[in-house]
Design a protein around this motif. Structure first.
Motif, PDB file in Angstrom:
ATOM      1  N   GLU A 439       3.001  -4.417 -14.888  1.00 37.02           N
ATOM      2  CA  GLU A 439       3.441  -5.285 -13.791  1.00 37.02           C
ATOM      3  C   GLU A 439       4.355  -4.519 -12.837  1.00 37.02           C
ATOM      4  N   ALA A 440       5.228  -3.697 -13.387  1.00 39.07           N
ATOM      5  CA  ALA A 440       6.116  -2.895 -12.540  1.00 39.07           C
ATOM      6  C   ALA A 440       5.329  -1.858 -11.759  1.00 39.07           C
ATOM      7  N   LEU A 443       3.686  -2.948  -8.352  1.00 41.61           N
ATOM      8  CA  LEU A 443       4.517  -3.384  -7.232  1.00 41.61           C
ATOM      9  C   LEU A 443       4.761  -2.252  -6.238  1.00 41.61           C
ATOM     10  N   GLY A 445       7.448  -1.173  -2.818  1.00 43.21           N
ATOM     11  CA  GLY A 445       8.791  -1.470  -2.342  1.00 43.21           C
ATOM     12  C   GLY A 445       9.802  -1.122  -3.407  1.00 43.21           C
ATOM     13  N   LYS A 448      11.743  -4.054  -5.463  1.00 41.56           N
ATOM     14  CA  LYS A 448      10.894  -4.782  -6.410  1.00 41.56           C
ATOM     15  C   LYS A 448      10.590  -3.928  -7.640  1.00 41.56           C
ATOM     16  N   ARG A 449      10.292  -2.661  -7.419  1.00 41.76           N
ATOM     17  CA  ARG A 449       9.984  -1.787  -8.554  1.00 41.76           C
ATOM     18  C   ARG A 449      11.216  -1.565  -9.425  1.00 41.76           C
ATOM     19  N   ASP A 451      13.750  -3.671  -9.877  1.00 43.96           N
ATOM     20  CA  ASP A 451      13.999  -4.895 -10.653  1.00 43.96           C
ATOM     21  C   ASP A 451      13.000  -5.015 -11.805  1.00 43.96           C
ATOM     22  N   ALA A 452      11.744  -4.685 -11.521  1.00 41.59           N
ATOM     23  CA  ALA A 452      10.722  -4.751 -12.566  1.00 41.59           C
ATOM     24  C   ALA A 452      10.972  -3.703 -13.649  1.00 41.59           C
TER      25      ALA A 452
END
Length: 501
Positions: A439-440, A443, A445, A448-449, A451-452
């Motif tokens: 999921e990471a 992504l 940006g 976002k990456r 945080d993931a």
């Protein structure tokens, strides 16, 4: 020393700002080109012996990068941003599923031109290497020449950090004649860097001469004489006695006896961790992994072993990465610790970083107190790596720069902690970890990456397959006569065009 860092660059390219800037005694990332145009030969002592005859697809690729021999399409700047190397520009195509790289005019060290066809061939060879370079974990790369000076690199699925991946030393570009049968690559006289590798003396030494047609400008040093010295005390002594000009990875125990003007520390995202073998042996039991975790006091390691040149381990991403501060997600749902009841384990580590053996001794005492029987195995890394990756030990103490492979916090998760990872010392295969990493990976940006990545970190720590012990500063010894040596938080460079003595 440079004291300011460039601001983060927005967009698809991740820029994990480090608290310590890429600097040196007079040189920055681009190297200080001022001063005399002609310098003597540099003598450099490196900590790790070559294990694969300088193949670019494994750990030896770092030797080629640190010594200024090889380079790829991109490189990392101080903030972890991908900036031009052999490619002068690039842009994303087809929703991020391919990228078009425009090449600069450059030559290989065999006096042939760097062409789109040669670059595409080099990347194709790297993609087919077995095992795959860590930077390509989870990514299937294709490369195709577009005219004489452009290369289209495809990834199948969208990969927003491809320019970061291509900065990895394992994806360096060599001339067509470098590539032989069965994946062999000969880097002698076939790379594009500022120094040409001219002689390899087994796993003990290498000789390099200035490459006069280097696209980035004339190196001020006329050449480099590199020695590979696994013993940290011996590296420090070589600097103290004037036998070498630059010595990497100086042990903290040697610092007090050295001239303070020769000691240079760099904040890095390098961790020391205890990896527990989840595939075979004692630590297939999650309760015993939890018992090991519970028994370890990381503050003792930071204070007593690293003498303040480290902080207690708090996660996979340490404080040197400022974006990670305050974002760690609690790793809930750990197994309940069970009584070790005298279970016997063997912890392996390597001598190339001498503190690791001391760390292992501290762990031995702490785990024995908790009820484990503990044996230690210490070898040179070249004799240990294969057994580590094969899971021959119950646990391993290892140091790892978490941004080394790509500068991307997500890519390291794929290579080190997923079922198909190529540097998975814990042999971890957990569906929740694989899902979080995937999921990471999808992504784009940086925010976002990041945080993931923190969520994936929690999924990994929840398994107790890896126990972060310390976040390190790296100590480089540099002779007072040397100017322009590079202090790189990503540990990919030591010498630039402006490095001289």
């Amino acid at each position: 020393m440079r004291t300011s860092c460039r601001r983060l660059v927005a967009g698809l390219l991740l820029t994990p700002l480090l608290s310590g800037c890429f600097a040196s005694g007079g040189a920055s990332l681009s190297s200080d080109s001022s001063g005399p145009a002609e310098g003597g030969r540099l003598r450099v002592a490196l900590a790790f012996t070559p294990t694969q005859n300088f193949s670019p697809y494994g750990g030896d690729a770092l030797h080629l990068s640190r010594l200024g021999v090889a380079e790829g399409l991109t490189q990392l700047d101080a903030d972890g941003t991908a900036v031009p190397a052999l490619a002068e520009s690039w842009n994303s195509e087809k929703d991020g599923k391919s990228w078009l790289f425009t090449l600069r005019r450059a030559k290989f060290q065999d006096d042939t031109e760097v062409t789109a066809k040669a670059v595409a061939s080099a990347l194709t060879h790297a993609a087919a290497a077995e095992p795959a370079p860590a930077a390509l974990s989870g990514v299937k790369v294709t490369a195709q020449a577009v005219g004489e000076d452009q290369v289209r690199v495809g990834t199948g699925e969208a990969d927003p950090v491809l320019p970061l991946r291509l900065s990895n030393p394992s994806l360096a570009v060599f001339s067509p004649k470098a590539y032989g049968k069965k994946g062999a690559v000969n880097p002698v006289g076939t790379a594009t860097g500022l120094f040409e590798l001219t002689k390899i003396t087994g796993d003990t030494a290498a000789t390099l001469d200035r490459f006069h047609d280097y696209w980035g400008g004339r190196a001020q040093a006329s050449g480099v004489d590199a020695r590979f010295i696994a013993d940290g005390t011996a590296r420090a002594n070589a600097l103290r006695t004037g036998q070498t000009d630059i010595a990497e990875a100086i042990p903290v125990a040697q610092i007090a006896s050295m001239d303070k003007d020769t000691v240079h520390e760099t904040n890095t995202p390098r961790n020391v961790s205890l990896h527990l073998n989840t595939k075979s042996g004692v630590f297939t039991d999650g309760g015993l992994r939890a018992a090991a975790h519970k028994a370890i006091d990381t503050s003792v390691i930071a204070k007593d072993v690293y003498e303040g040149y480290a902080e207690p381990g708090q996660g996979i991403y340490g404080r040197a990465l400022t974006w990670a501060a305050g974002k760690h997600v609690e790793a809930t749902g750990r197994a309940t610790a069970t009584d070790p009841d005298g279970e016997s384990i063997t912890i392996a580590t390597y001598s190339s970083r001498p503190e690791l053996a001391e760390v292992a001794q501290v762990l031995q005492q702490q785990l024995q107190k908790a009820g484990f029987g503990v044996k230690l195995e210490v070898r040179d890394y070249a004799r240990l790596e294969g057994d580590l990756l094969a899971g021959k030990f119950d646990a391993a103490v290892a140091a790892r720069n978490m941004m080394l492979d790509t500068g991307d916090p997500v890519s390291i998760l794929t290579s080190d902690f997923t079922c198909d990872g190529t540097y998975n010392l814990s042999l971890l295969c957990d569906k929740n970890v694989d899902k979080a990493a995937a999921e990471a990976q999808a992504l784009s940006g940086s925010a976002k990456r990041q945080d993931a990545a923190m969520k994936a970190e929690a999924a990994i720590l929840r398994t107790d397959a890896v126990i972060p012990l310390a976040h390190l500063k790296v100590i480089t010894g540099i002779g007072t006569s040397v100017k322009g040596a590079l202090l790189d938080p990503y540990e990919r460079k030591i010498i630039g065009t402006g490095t001289r003595r």
